[in-house]
Motif scaffolding. Structure first.
Motif, PDB file in Angstrom:
ATOM      1  N   ASN A  96     -15.135  -0.001  -9.477  1.00 10.46           N
ATOM      2  CA  ASN A  96     -13.852  -0.393 -10.059  1.00 10.46           C
ATOM      3  C   ASN A  96     -13.827  -1.697 -10.850  1.00 10.46           C
ATOM      4  OD1 ASN A  96     -12.610   1.915  -9.080  1.00 10.46           O
ATOM      5  ND2 ASN A  96     -11.917   0.941  -7.192  1.00 10.46           N
ATOM      6  N   ALA A 147       0.863  -1.177   0.000  1.00 14.23           N
ATOM      7  CA  ALA A 147       0.000   0.000   0.000  1.00 14.23           C
ATOM      8  C   ALA A 147       0.898   1.224   0.000  1.00 14.23           C
ATOM      9  CB  ALA A 147      -0.902  -0.009   1.223  1.00 14.23           C
ATOM     10  N   ASN A 179      -2.940   3.429  -2.293  1.00  9.92           N
ATOM     11  CA  ASN A 179      -3.397   2.392  -3.215  1.00  9.92           C
ATOM     12  C   ASN A 179      -2.219   1.460  -3.463  1.00  9.92           C
ATOM     13  OD1 ASN A 179      -5.086   0.939  -4.991  1.00  9.92           O
ATOM     14  ND2 ASN A 179      -6.043   2.831  -5.709  1.00  9.92           N
ATOM     15  N   THR A 180      -2.477   0.344  -4.124  1.00 12.11           N
ATOM     16  CA  THR A 180      -1.472  -0.706  -4.264  1.00 12.11           C
ATOM     17  C   THR A 180      -0.415  -0.348  -5.309  1.00 12.11           C
ATOM     18  OG1 THR A 180      -3.172  -2.309  -3.674  1.00 12.11           O
ATOM     19  CG2 THR A 180      -1.154  -3.175  -4.644  1.00 12.11           C
ATOM     20  N   GLY A 194      -8.172  -1.361  -9.756  1.00 12.75           N
ATOM     21  CA  GLY A 194      -8.890  -2.017  -8.672  1.00 12.75           C
ATOM     22  C   GLY A 194      -9.806  -3.117  -9.175  1.00 12.75           C
ATOM     23  N   PHE A 216      -6.707  -4.355  -0.829  1.00  9.38           N
ATOM     24  CA  PHE A 216      -5.511  -3.960  -1.562  1.00  9.38           C
ATOM     25  C   PHE A 216      -4.979  -5.097  -2.445  1.00  9.38           C
ATOM     26  CE2 PHE A 216      -5.593  -0.943   1.906  1.00  9.38           C
ATOM     27  CZ  PHE A 216      -5.030   0.215   1.398  1.00  9.38           C
ATOM     28  N   THR A 249      -4.163   4.083  -9.057  1.00 10.38           N
ATOM     29  CA  THR A 249      -4.790   5.344  -8.688  1.00 10.38           C
ATOM     30  C   THR A 249      -6.302   5.157  -8.654  1.00 10.38           C
ATOM     31  OG1 THR A 249      -4.905   6.035 -11.019  1.00 10.38           O
ATOM     32  CG2 THR A 249      -2.955   6.700  -9.753  1.00 10.38           C
ATOM     33  N   ASN A 255      -5.512   7.377  -4.934  1.00  6.61           N
ATOM     34  CA  ASN A 255      -5.394   7.078  -3.517  1.00  6.61           C
ATOM     35  C   ASN A 255      -6.756   7.243  -2.861  1.00  6.61           C
ATOM     36  OD1 ASN A 255      -2.667   6.573  -3.640  1.00  6.61           O
ATOM     37  ND2 ASN A 255      -2.058   8.629  -3.018  1.00  6.61           N
ATOM     38  N   THR A 256      -6.983   6.455  -1.837  1.00  5.36           N
ATOM     39  CA  THR A 256      -8.238   6.531  -1.098  1.00  5.36           C
ATOM     40  C   THR A 256      -7.975   6.169   0.347  1.00  5.36           C
ATOM     41  OG1 THR A 256     -10.431   5.519  -0.813  1.00  5.36           O
ATOM     42  CG2 THR A 256      -8.777   4.185  -1.902  1.00  5.36           C
ATOM     43  N   ARG A 295     -10.640  -2.288  -3.716  1.00  6.58           N
ATOM     44  CA  ARG A 295     -10.412  -1.126  -2.863  1.00  6.58           C
ATOM     45  C   ARG A 295     -11.684  -0.579  -2.220  1.00  6.58           C
ATOM     46  NH1 ARG A 295      -8.246   0.168  -0.309  1.00  6.58           N
ATOM     47  NH2 ARG A 295      -7.098   2.104  -0.482  1.00  6.58           N
TER      48      ARG A 295
END
Length: 371
Positions: A176, A109, A119-120, A184, A151, A142, A144-145, A170
C-alpha cells in the motif's frame, strides 16, 4: 573499495544518530500536576472541545461521550464502527467554523463496502441533544480487510478550508504505502465537504486515489496544525525503532518501507538504507520507539516554561514527552508524568490547558501545582 568505505561511514552515522536520539531528560521537579477531569474510560482515543467547555471523547469500542462537569453522557450515533484490532472509533475534531455550521468530524474503522473486515473512514455529523445527526461519510478507504493493524488515524484542518486525515498501511507494508492507486499508508486532504481539491498532487493521474496528499507513511497517530506557520505536522509509528515526526508536504514520499530507521520486531532487517533521493527525511525520529500517539503544540501562556514545545504521548512507556524545537530541529527531550498510563491523546484546549487521554483511566488536565 570506495563502496566499502562509504558503507562503513553510513553505518557509523546511523549508529551515531540512533545513539543521539536515545537522549532524554527526566526533570527532578516540574511545576505542574495532573487533575482528573473524568474517570471510567477504557481506551479514550480522541478529544474535541466544544465552545461551552464540554469535551467530546471517542472510545475505541465505538462509544461517543460528552464530558461536562466530570460527568460523561453517551451520544448515540449511526457510524458503522467496527472494533477490530487497533481499529474502532478513532479521532474526533470540530470544523474550524463549528460555531457557524456545527460539523463534527470522525475517523473510524468501518465495515461498509465490499468484503469482510474493515478499513478507515472519515465522516461528519452534527450533535443535537444526545444524538449525532446529519451523518455524512466523506471518505471510505478500500478494500476491507480482516487485518487488525494500522488504521491511523488523526484529523487536522489547515487555514485554507481543507481537512487532513491519516490512514495507516493496514498491515500491507509492501503493497500500500508506495502505491498511489491504493489506499493505506497515506495522508489525505479533502475540502471540508468531502470533495477533492483540484490542486491535490495526484488529481488527473491514471487510477490514482485523488484524495492522497502524501504517501510512504506507516501509521500516523498524531497530527496538528502548527500555531505559527499553519503547517500540518504529523508523527507516525515506526516498526521496532524509527517512529517519526514529519511536516506534511504536497505530494511528498516519506519512504515507508523503502527507508527507515527501524527494523522488524524480531530484530531482522527489512531495509538497509535510511535515505534515498526523492524520499523525505523525518524532522525527528525515535530509537527506541516510544509508540507516539496524540500531539499538541503549547501556544498558551498557561505554561510559560513550556511555550513553543511539542507534546507527544507515549503508549509504549506511558509518559508525556516534551520536545523543544528550534529551526525545525529537536534540541531537547523531556520525560514528564511517568507511569501514569498509556497516553493516547494530547490536546491543548481553547482554555489554554493541556488535556491527556489516558487508557484505563480517563481524561486528565495539566495544572500548576498548588502550594
Amino acid at each position: 573499495m570506495k563502496n566499502i568505505i562509504w558503507l562503513f561511514i553510513t553505518v557509523i552515522l546511523q549508529v551515531s544518530c540512533a545513539e543521539e536520539d536515545k537522549t532524554i531528560e527526566t526533570p527532578e521537579i516540574i511545576g505542574y500536576e495532573l487533575e482528573t477531569v473524568v474517570e471510567g474510560l477504557n481506551i479514550p482515543w480522541g478529544m474535541a472541545f466544544l465552545p461551552n467547555g464540554d469535551i467530546l471523547v471517542t472510545e475505541k469500542s465505538g462509544k461517543l461521550y460528552r464530558v461536562s462537569n466530570s460527568e460523561k453522557t453517551e451520544i448515540s450515533h449511526n457510524l458503522s464502527v467496527k472494533e477490530q484490532g487497533q481499529g474502532g472509533l478513532l479521532d474526533v475534531a470540530l470544523d474550524p467554523n463549528y460555531q457557524d455550521n456545527g460539523w463534527v468530524y470522525f475517523t473510524y474503522a468501518s465495515s461498509e463496502g465490499d468484503g469482510d473486515g474493515a478499513n478507515t473512514a472519515l465522516a461528519r455529523g452534527k450533535i443535537e441533544g444526545n444524538s449525532l445527526t446529519s451523518t455524512e461519510v466523506l471518505y471510505k478507504a478500500t478494500p476491507n480487510t480482516g487485518k487488525g493493524q494500522h488504521f491511523g488515524s488523526r484529523i487536522a484542518f489547515d487555514d485554507a478550508g481543507h481537512v487532513y486525515f491519516s490512514i495507516g498501511d493496514r498491515g500491507e507494508r509492501d503493497v500500500n504505502p508506495q502505491d498511489i492507486t491504493r489506499d493505506g499508508g497515506k495522508i489525505y486532504r479533502l475540502n471540508t465537504d468531502g470533495s477533492i481539491p483540484q490542486d491535490n498532487p495526484f488529481v488527473g493521474e491514471d487510477n490514482a486515489k485523488e484524495a492522497i496528499y502524501t504517501y510512504g507513511n506507516r501509521n500516523p497517530q498524531g497530527m496538528v496544525k502548527h500555531y505559527q506557520t499553519g503547517e500540518i505536522w504529523t508523527h507516525e509509528h515506526g516498526p521496532k525503532g524509527g517512529d517519526e515526526i514529519n511536516i506534511v508536504k504536497k505530494g511528498a514520499n516519506y519512504g515507508w518501507p523503502v527507508i527507515s530507521y527501524g527494523e522488524n520486531y524480531d530484530g531482522t532487517s527489512f531495509t538497509d538504507i535510511t535515505e534515498k533521493e526523492g524520499m523525505e527525511q523525518p524532522l525527528h525520529y525515535w530509537v527506541p520507539s516510544i509508540a507516539p500517539s496524540g500531539m499538541a503544540f503549547v501556544s498558551s501562556d498557561v505554561y510559560p516554561d513550556w511555550k513553543g514545545s511539542l507534546m507527544v504521548g507515549s503508549l509504549k512507556f506511558g509518559y508525556l514527552e516534551r520536545l523543544v524545537i528550534e529551526n525545525n530541529e529537536v534540541t531537547k527531550r523531556e520525560k514528564l508524568f511517568e507511569d501514569e498510563g498509556r497516553m493516547r491523546d494530547v490536546k491543548q484546549a481553547p482554555d489554554g490547558y493541556l488535556y491527556l487521554a489516558i487508557e484505563d483511566r480517563g481524561i486528565v488536565k495539566i495544572v500548576p501545582k498548588t502550594e
